[in-house]
Write a protein that holds these residues in place. Structure first.
Motif, PDB file in Angstrom:
ATOM      1  N   VAL A  89       0.828  -0.689   0.215  1.00 41.90           N
ATOM      2  CA  VAL A  89      -0.039  -0.024   0.239  1.00 41.90           C
ATOM      3  C   VAL A  89       0.556   1.200  -0.193  1.00 41.90           C
ATOM      4  O   VAL A  89       0.593   2.039  -0.661  1.00 41.90           O
ATOM      5  N   ALA A  90       2.183   1.401   0.814  1.00 40.29           N
ATOM      6  CA  ALA A  90       2.485   1.878   1.206  1.00 40.29           C
ATOM      7  C   ALA A  90       3.329   3.081  -0.284  1.00 40.29           C
ATOM      8  O   ALA A  90       4.165   3.770  -0.721  1.00 40.29           O
ATOM      9  N   GLU A  91       3.955   1.630  -1.172  1.00 42.29           N
ATOM     10  CA  GLU A  91       4.928   1.921  -2.453  1.00 42.29           C
ATOM     11  C   GLU A  91       3.753   2.264  -3.296  1.00 42.29           C
ATOM     12  O   GLU A  91       4.193   3.340  -4.222  1.00 42.29           O
ATOM     13  N   VAL A  97       0.593   9.930  -3.974  1.00 45.61           N
ATOM     14  CA  VAL A  97      -0.066  10.830  -2.782  1.00 45.61           C
ATOM     15  C   VAL A  97       1.559  11.454  -1.657  1.00 45.61           C
ATOM     16  O   VAL A  97       3.038  11.437  -1.503  1.00 45.61           O
ATOM     17  N   ASP A  98       0.877  12.696  -1.770  1.00 44.98           N
ATOM     18  CA  ASP A  98       1.532  13.828  -0.998  1.00 44.98           C
ATOM     19  C   ASP A  98       2.344  13.239  -0.122  1.00 44.98           C
ATOM     20  O   ASP A  98       3.408  14.003   0.821  1.00 44.98           O
ATOM     21  N   GLU A  99       2.035  13.010   1.087  1.00 45.59           N
ATOM     22  CA  GLU A  99       2.777  12.421   2.572  1.00 45.59           C
ATOM     23  C   GLU A  99       2.207  11.059   2.814  1.00 45.59           C
ATOM     24  O   GLU A  99       0.934  10.691   2.144  1.00 45.59           O
ATOM     25  N   VAL A 100       2.879   9.924   2.606  1.00 44.27           N
ATOM     26  CA  VAL A 100       2.752   8.108   3.812  1.00 44.27           C
ATOM     27  C   VAL A 100       2.970   8.153   4.855  1.00 44.27           C
ATOM     28  O   VAL A 100       4.198   8.553   4.919  1.00 44.27           O
ATOM     29  N   LYS A 122       0.498  -0.285  14.394  1.00 40.13           N
ATOM     30  CA  LYS A 122       1.002  -1.699  14.464  1.00 40.13           C
ATOM     31  C   LYS A 122       1.294  -1.555  12.592  1.00 40.13           C
ATOM     32  O   LYS A 122       2.679  -1.312  11.677  1.00 40.13           O
ATOM     33  N   THR A 123       0.230  -1.637  11.932  1.00 38.49           N
ATOM     34  CA  THR A 123       0.584  -2.144  10.302  1.00 38.49           C
ATOM     35  C   THR A 123      -0.267  -1.093   9.036  1.00 38.49           C
ATOM     36  O   THR A 123      -0.709  -1.254   8.327  1.00 38.49           O
ATOM     37  N   GLY A 124      -1.305   0.117  10.017  1.00 34.02           N
ATOM     38  CA  GLY A 124      -1.682   0.965   9.448  1.00 34.02           C
ATOM     39  C   GLY A 124      -1.344   1.851   8.891  1.00 34.02           C
ATOM     40  O   GLY A 124      -0.043   2.241   9.186  1.00 34.02           O
ATOM     41  N   VAL A 125      -1.957   2.208   7.414  1.00 36.07           N
ATOM     42  CA  VAL A 125      -1.006   3.422   6.566  1.00 36.07           C
ATOM     43  C   VAL A 125      -2.425   4.404   6.213  1.00 36.07           C
ATOM     44  O   VAL A 125      -3.008   4.171   6.016  1.00 36.07           O
ATOM     45  N   VAL A 126      -1.325   5.490   6.609  1.00 37.05           N
ATOM     46  CA  VAL A 126      -2.362   6.697   5.633  1.00 37.05           C
ATOM     47  C   VAL A 126      -1.658   7.796   5.348  1.00 37.05           C
ATOM     48  O   VAL A 126      -0.288   7.908   5.084  1.00 37.05           O
ATOM     49  N   GLY A 127      -2.297   7.921   4.100  1.00 35.14           N
ATOM     50  CA  GLY A 127      -1.643   8.916   3.090  1.00 35.14           C
ATOM     51  C   GLY A 127      -2.226  10.560   2.882  1.00 35.14           C
ATOM     52  O   GLY A 127      -3.531  10.170   2.722  1.00 35.14           O
ATOM     53  N   LEU A 128      -1.791  11.682   2.264  1.00 36.14           N
ATOM     54  CA  LEU A 128      -2.258  12.158   2.065  1.00 36.14           C
ATOM     55  C   LEU A 128      -2.142  12.885   0.725  1.00 36.14           C
ATOM     56  O   LEU A 128      -1.288  13.153   0.389  1.00 36.14           O
ATOM     57  N   LEU A 131      -6.847  10.863  -7.180  1.00 36.08           N
ATOM     58  CA  LEU A 131      -7.216  11.980  -7.169  1.00 36.08           C
ATOM     59  C   LEU A 131      -5.857  12.550  -6.974  1.00 36.08           C
ATOM     60  O   LEU A 131      -5.997  14.728  -7.098  1.00 36.08           O
ATOM     61  N   ALA A 132      -4.354  11.031  -7.095  1.00 37.92           N
ATOM     62  CA  ALA A 132      -3.622  12.225  -6.526  1.00 37.92           C
ATOM     63  C   ALA A 132      -2.924  12.831  -8.551  1.00 37.92           C
ATOM     64  O   ALA A 132      -2.078  13.842  -8.171  1.00 37.92           O
TER      65      ALA A 132
END
Length: 390
Positions: free
Chosen positions: A38-40, A47-50, A56-62, A119-120
């Motif tokens: 997901v992060a990759e 995506v501006d920020e990852v 533990k394993t959650g991911v947030v993107g902005l 969106l990106a």
């Protein structure tokens, strides 16, 4: 069907991501490989920020829009699998023994990645989209874990939206239940400490199996004799564990199960009666009974106005004739409810061609849902963060 062009052009890529995630399922809080993918992908999409490692394993993107406004819309997907051995026979079936994406979270993750790509690339919105990839939805407290680590303090949202696949055999049908939509849930374990004996001399025992059997029957009276028939509540015993030999009366027995409810007062009543039954049977049979009760899911409540807005966005994709706001409440649970207790929003279901039920080892997610769900999520963000003049 009006699939957004970037998402339509990415259909093969989304299907490849989905098949890979499906083949490598990970149980809650162990979604290390999934989170890395997901992060990759988010970084590759621009995506501006990852941010990684949340609960533990959650991911947030902005993703920041062209307009530079201050409003922020959250879009959330779950990532975890279930402890089930897959029996689908798919070419991309699970390669992990004892784990399977039997609830379609691999599809949810893929759909949010598809929305992120659109969106990106376009950024046709005024504000910020917060992409939330949540671990451990399946009763392990992933949402509460992210909230406890300051999810909305670090990444505040004005509104938040979630989505689930629905194996209804009706592809492209989008539905919402306004107000209380999914039940809250408590899990319980009842530990009975009796006295074992030789099976040929049961009079020397205090048989925990007799007590467990009595409890199974008595617990059913909570609904029939305590809860009003006008209130929805479910109490289910789902596990009984005891004994290890044919000729031994065991020392202990354990019952496990769940309470589902739409009203906190009804849940409290059921929990109180369960405790009273355990205490009473402990006294009657001369054994020790310990009740472990824990709330796992809150009641999921959809904001009525934002539910309408969600369906309007869905109609842009699937057409107005394929959206409905009269979905009845269901007694299943969903921990997105914990996020909705803090931030207003809505949770919809999207139908697909599959008909095998969720949580079944033969469940197959129709891949045709991927661009549909991705487009709906992307349109929701654009509609709620409109650029000036749009």
């Amino acid at each position: 069907m009006e699939i957004l062009p970037i998402i339509s052009d990415s259909t093969n890529e989304l299907e490849t991501i989905f098949e890979d995630l499906h083949a490598h399922p990970e149980i809650g809080f162990t979604e290390t490989r999934t989170a890395q993918i997901v992060a990759e992908k988010l970084r590759a999409f621009g995506v501006d920020e990852v941010h990684t490692g949340i609960a533990k394993t959650g991911v947030v993107g902005l993703i920041r829009g062209k307009g530079g406004g201050n409003r922020r819309i959250g879009l959330r997907a779950d990532m975890d699998a279930l402890p089930i051995d897959e029996t689908t026979g798919l070419a991309y079936a699970s390669t992990t023994p004892g784990a399977m994406h039997a609830c379609g979270h691999d599809g949810h993750t893929t759909m949010l990645l598809g929305a992120a790509k659109h969106l990106a690339e376009t950024r046709d919105f005024d504000g910020t989209v917060v992409l939330i990839f949540q671990p451990a939805e399946e009763g392990l407290g992933g949402a509460r874990g992210m909230l406890a680590e300051g999810l909305f303090e670090q990444f505040p949202c004005d509104e938040i939206y979630g989505m689930h696949n629905r194996p209804s055999g009706e592809p492209g049908q989008v539905a919402i239940c306004k107000g209380p939509a999914m039940a809250g849930s408590s899990f319980f374990d009842i530990h009975i400490q009796g006295k074992g004996s030789h099976a040929a001399r049961p009079q020397e025992s205090r048989d925990p199996l007799v007590v467990a059997s009595a409890l199974v029957g008595q617990i059913q009276t909570i609904l029939s004799r305590n809860v009003s028939p006008e209130d929805t509540c479910v109490v289910s015993i789902t596990q009984i564990h005891s004994g290890s030999a044919y000729n031994v009366v065991p020392d202990t027995a354990t019952l496990c199960g769940t309470i589902r409810y739409f009203d906190d007062a009804v849940c409290k009543l059921a929990e109180t009666r369960m405790k009273e039954l355990c205490d009473g049977l402990a006294l009657a049979y001369g054994v020790e009974i310990r009740l472990d009760l824990r709330n796992v899911f809150d009641v999921l409540v959809n904001d009525a106005e934002l539910s309408d807005a969600y369906l309007e966005a869905a109609a842009d994709v699937v057409g107005a004739a394929n959206v409905r706001d009269d979905l009845p409440p269901v007694t299943g649970s969903e921990d997105f409810a914990d996020m909705l207790k803090i931030v207003p929003g809505a949770y919809c279901v999207v139908g697909h061609a599959g008909t095998m039920p969720l949580h079944n080892p033969g469940f197959v997610l129709d891949k045709g849902i991927l661009p549909v769900g991705a487009s709906i999520m992307a349109r929701m963000a654009e509609r709620r963060l409109p650029l000036a003049g749009q």
